[in-house]
Design a protein around this motif. Structure first.
Motif, PDB file in Angstrom:
ATOM      1  N   LEU A 216      65.091  83.278 123.005  1.00  0.00           N
ATOM      2  CA  LEU A 216      64.523  83.509 121.685  1.00  0.00           C
ATOM      3  C   LEU A 216      63.058  83.869 121.839  1.00  0.00           C
ATOM      4  CD1 LEU A 216      65.972  80.635 119.457  1.00  0.00           C
ATOM      5  CD2 LEU A 216      66.590  83.055 119.456  1.00  0.00           C
ATOM      6  N   ILE A 217      62.623  84.809 121.050  1.00  0.00           N
ATOM      7  CA  ILE A 217      61.210  85.162 121.003  1.00  0.00           C
ATOM      8  C   ILE A 217      60.671  84.547 119.717  1.00  0.00           C
ATOM      9  CG2 ILE A 217      59.549  87.043 120.833  1.00  0.00           C
ATOM     10  CD1 ILE A 217      62.837  87.883 122.291  1.00  0.00           C
ATOM     11  N   THR A 218      59.601  83.788 119.845  1.00  0.00           N
ATOM     12  CA  THR A 218      59.053  83.037 118.721  1.00  0.00           C
ATOM     13  C   THR A 218      57.569  83.325 118.567  1.00  0.00           C
ATOM     14  OG1 THR A 218      60.621  81.261 119.236  1.00  0.00           O
ATOM     15  CG2 THR A 218      58.820  80.710 117.744  1.00  0.00           C
ATOM     16  N   LEU A 219      57.143  83.490 117.312  1.00  0.00           N
ATOM     17  CA  LEU A 219      55.714  83.638 117.050  1.00  0.00           C
ATOM     18  C   LEU A 219      54.995  82.330 117.344  1.00  0.00           C
ATOM     19  CD1 LEU A 219      55.276  85.487 113.614  1.00  0.00           C
ATOM     20  CD2 LEU A 219      54.569  86.291 115.860  1.00  0.00           C
TER      21      LEU A 219
ATOM     22  N   GLY B  84      61.187  84.433 108.777  1.00  0.00           N
ATOM     23  CA  GLY B  84      61.029  83.096 108.212  1.00  0.00           C
ATOM     24  C   GLY B  84      60.980  82.031 109.295  1.00  0.00           C
ATOM     25  N   VAL B  85      60.602  80.844 108.872  1.00  0.00           N
ATOM     26  CA  VAL B  85      60.504  79.716 109.799  1.00  0.00           C
ATOM     27  C   VAL B  85      61.853  79.531 110.471  1.00  0.00           C
ATOM     28  CG1 VAL B  85      60.080  77.218 109.937  1.00  0.00           C
ATOM     29  CG2 VAL B  85      58.689  78.637 108.425  1.00  0.00           C
ATOM     30  N   PRO B  86      61.915  79.424 111.769  1.00  0.00           N
ATOM     31  CA  PRO B  86      60.860  79.155 112.749  1.00  0.00           C
ATOM     32  C   PRO B  86      60.264  80.407 113.385  1.00  0.00           C
ATOM     33  CG  PRO B  86      62.970  78.888 113.819  1.00  0.00           C
ATOM     34  CD  PRO B  86      63.250  79.276 112.389  1.00  0.00           C
ATOM     35  N   TYR B  87      60.402  81.584 112.734  1.00  0.00           N
ATOM     36  CA  TYR B  87      59.846  82.850 113.236  1.00  0.00           C
ATOM     37  C   TYR B  87      60.353  83.158 114.640  1.00  0.00           C
ATOM     38  CZ  TYR B  87      56.617  81.470 109.534  1.00  0.00           C
ATOM     39  OH  TYR B  87      56.077  81.032 108.353  1.00  0.00           O
ATOM     40  N   ALA B  88      61.669  83.081 114.792  1.00  0.00           N
ATOM     41  CA  ALA B  88      62.291  83.279 116.106  1.00  0.00           C
ATOM     42  C   ALA B  88      63.515  84.177 115.970  1.00  0.00           C
ATOM     43  CB  ALA B  88      62.690  81.936 116.702  1.00  0.00           C
ATOM     44  N   LEU B  89      63.619  85.135 116.894  1.00  0.00           N
ATOM     45  CA  LEU B  89      64.769  86.034 116.954  1.00  0.00           C
ATOM     46  C   LEU B  89      65.099  86.320 118.413  1.00  0.00           C
ATOM     47  CD1 LEU B  89      63.655  88.692 114.278  1.00  0.00           C
ATOM     48  CD2 LEU B  89      65.462  86.981 113.983  1.00  0.00           C
ATOM     49  N   SER B  90      66.345  86.697 118.653  1.00  0.00           N
ATOM     50  CA  SER B  90      66.723  87.150 119.995  1.00  0.00           C
ATOM     51  C   SER B  90      66.203  88.571 120.183  1.00  0.00           C
ATOM     52  CB  SER B  90      68.242  87.135 120.146  1.00  0.00           C
ATOM     53  OG  SER B  90      68.818  88.149 119.339  1.00  0.00           O
ATOM     54  N   ALA B  91      66.211  89.035 121.412  1.00  0.00           N
ATOM     55  CA  ALA B  91      65.792  90.417 121.686  1.00  0.00           C
ATOM     56  C   ALA B  91      66.694  91.405 120.948  1.00  0.00           C
ATOM     57  CB  ALA B  91      65.800  90.687 123.183  1.00  0.00           C
ATOM     58  N   GLY B  92      67.984  91.122 120.899  1.00  0.00           N
ATOM     59  CA  GLY B  92      68.916  91.993 120.189  1.00  0.00           C
ATOM     60  C   GLY B  92      68.622  92.053 118.701  1.00  0.00           C
ATOM     61  N   GLU B  93      68.348  90.887 118.105  1.00  0.00           N
ATOM     62  CA  GLU B  93      68.000  90.862 116.680  1.00  0.00           C
ATOM     63  C   GLU B  93      66.694  91.619 116.425  1.00  0.00           C
ATOM     64  OE1 GLU B  93      69.911  86.581 115.309  1.00  0.00           O
ATOM     65  OE2 GLU B  93      68.055  86.589 116.495  1.00  0.00           O
ATOM     66  N   LEU B  94      65.722  91.424 117.318  1.00  0.00           N
ATOM     67  CA  LEU B  94      64.448  92.144 117.190  1.00  0.00           C
ATOM     68  C   LEU B  94      64.672  93.647 117.314  1.00  0.00           C
ATOM     69  CD1 LEU B  94      61.699  90.148 119.107  1.00  0.00           C
ATOM     70  CD2 LEU B  94      61.612  90.961 116.755  1.00  0.00           C
ATOM     71  N   SER B  95      65.510  94.037 118.232  1.00  0.00           N
ATOM     72  CA  SER B  95      65.813  95.446 118.442  1.00  0.00           C
ATOM     73  C   SER B  95      66.390  96.065 117.178  1.00  0.00           C
ATOM     74  CB  SER B  95      66.788  95.593 119.606  1.00  0.00           C
ATOM     75  OG  SER B  95      67.206  96.918 119.745  1.00  0.00           O
ATOM     76  N   ARG B  96      67.319  95.362 116.536  1.00  0.00           N
ATOM     77  CA  ARG B  96      67.947  95.876 115.320  1.00  0.00           C
ATOM     78  C   ARG B  96      66.957  95.958 114.162  1.00  0.00           C
ATOM     79  NH1 ARG B  96      71.990  93.173 117.731  1.00  0.00           N
ATOM     80  NH2 ARG B  96      71.656  91.166 116.711  1.00  0.00           N
ATOM     81  N   THR B  97      66.127  94.957 113.998  1.00  0.00           N
ATOM     82  CA  THR B  97      65.203  94.946 112.858  1.00  0.00           C
ATOM     83  C   THR B  97      63.992  95.841 113.081  1.00  0.00           C
ATOM     84  OG1 THR B  97      64.115  93.546 111.232  1.00  0.00           O
ATOM     85  CG2 THR B  97      63.877  92.894 113.510  1.00  0.00           C
ATOM     86  N   ALA B  98      63.588  96.060 114.333  1.00  0.00           N
ATOM     87  CA  ALA B  98      62.445  96.933 114.633  1.00  0.00           C
ATOM     88  C   ALA B  98      62.891  98.366 114.927  1.00  0.00           C
ATOM     89  CB  ALA B  98      61.652  96.380 115.814  1.00  0.00           C
ATOM     90  N   LEU B  99      64.209  98.597 114.963  1.00  0.00           N
ATOM     91  CA  LEU B  99      64.783  99.926 115.148  1.00  0.00           C
ATOM     92  C   LEU B  99      64.370 100.586 116.466  1.00  0.00           C
ATOM     93  CD1 LEU B  99      64.280 101.239 111.492  1.00  0.00           C
ATOM     94  CD2 LEU B  99      66.283 100.078 112.440  1.00  0.00           C
TER      95      LEU B  99
END
Length: 169
Positions: free
Chosen positions: A117-120, A70-85
């Motif tokens: 933060l990594i953001t689209l 969701g907006v602002p389409y931003a996650l930390s690397a750790g959050e991305l790691s958890r959601t992308a497995l």
């Protein structure tokens, strides 16, 4: 023209083990072997739209995770790691590729100046929105041979197996 049914290679393997080692129960291969085989087949059939868009293996998973957040389409690397497995190392490599293409950007986290933060980007959102429609259409097509009830039952069985395996660790 008459279509010839291809023999099930996984069942053939189990039959061979039954013949060679009748003292062993090889039936788990019917599930595990088919899951492995299907993973390869599905990857080959799902990958073309991503390859055509110039995305490497797993790149779309990062874009989709950011878009789903969701907006602002931003996650930390750790959050991305958890959601992308996948590991944070794998995320870093994917983000590097996506950043070079202008599909994501990195910024300093407001709450932690050490964090990023990594953001689209706008281009990343547009590409993700285009590809998710293609991806879901492709998945619907691949599952069309199963009824809705069959799909629901299979999804439930796979979730139960995944949950059981997660608690075995």
């Amino acid at each position: 023209m008459l279509e010839v049914m291809q023999p099930d290679p996984i069942a053939a393997i189990v039959d061979q083990w039954r013949r060679e080692r009748p003292d062993l129960d090889a039936t788990p291969i019917l599930v595990i072997g088919r899951l492995f085989r299907l993973t390869d087949v599905l990857d080959q059939r799902l990958r073309p739209p991503f390859s055509a868009a110039g995305l490497g293996s797993g790149d779309f998973d990062v874009l989709a995770a950011l878009r789903r957040s969701g907006v602002p389409y931003a996650l930390s690397a750790g959050e991305l790691s958890r959601t992308a497995l996948v590991t944070t190392g794998a995320i870093t490599k994917r983000v590097d590729r996506l950043e070079a293409r202008g599909l994501v950007g990195r910024s300093v986290a407001e709450t932690d100046s050490r964090g990023r933060l990594i953001t689209l980007t706008t281009e990343g959102v547009a590409l993700t929105d285009e590809l998710i429609g293609v991806h879901l259409d492709n998945q619907h097509r691949l599952l069309a041979g199963l009824s809705g009830d069959d799909q629901t039952q299979l999804a439930g069985l796979l979730e139960r197996l995944a949950s059981q395996l997660a608690t075995d660790d």
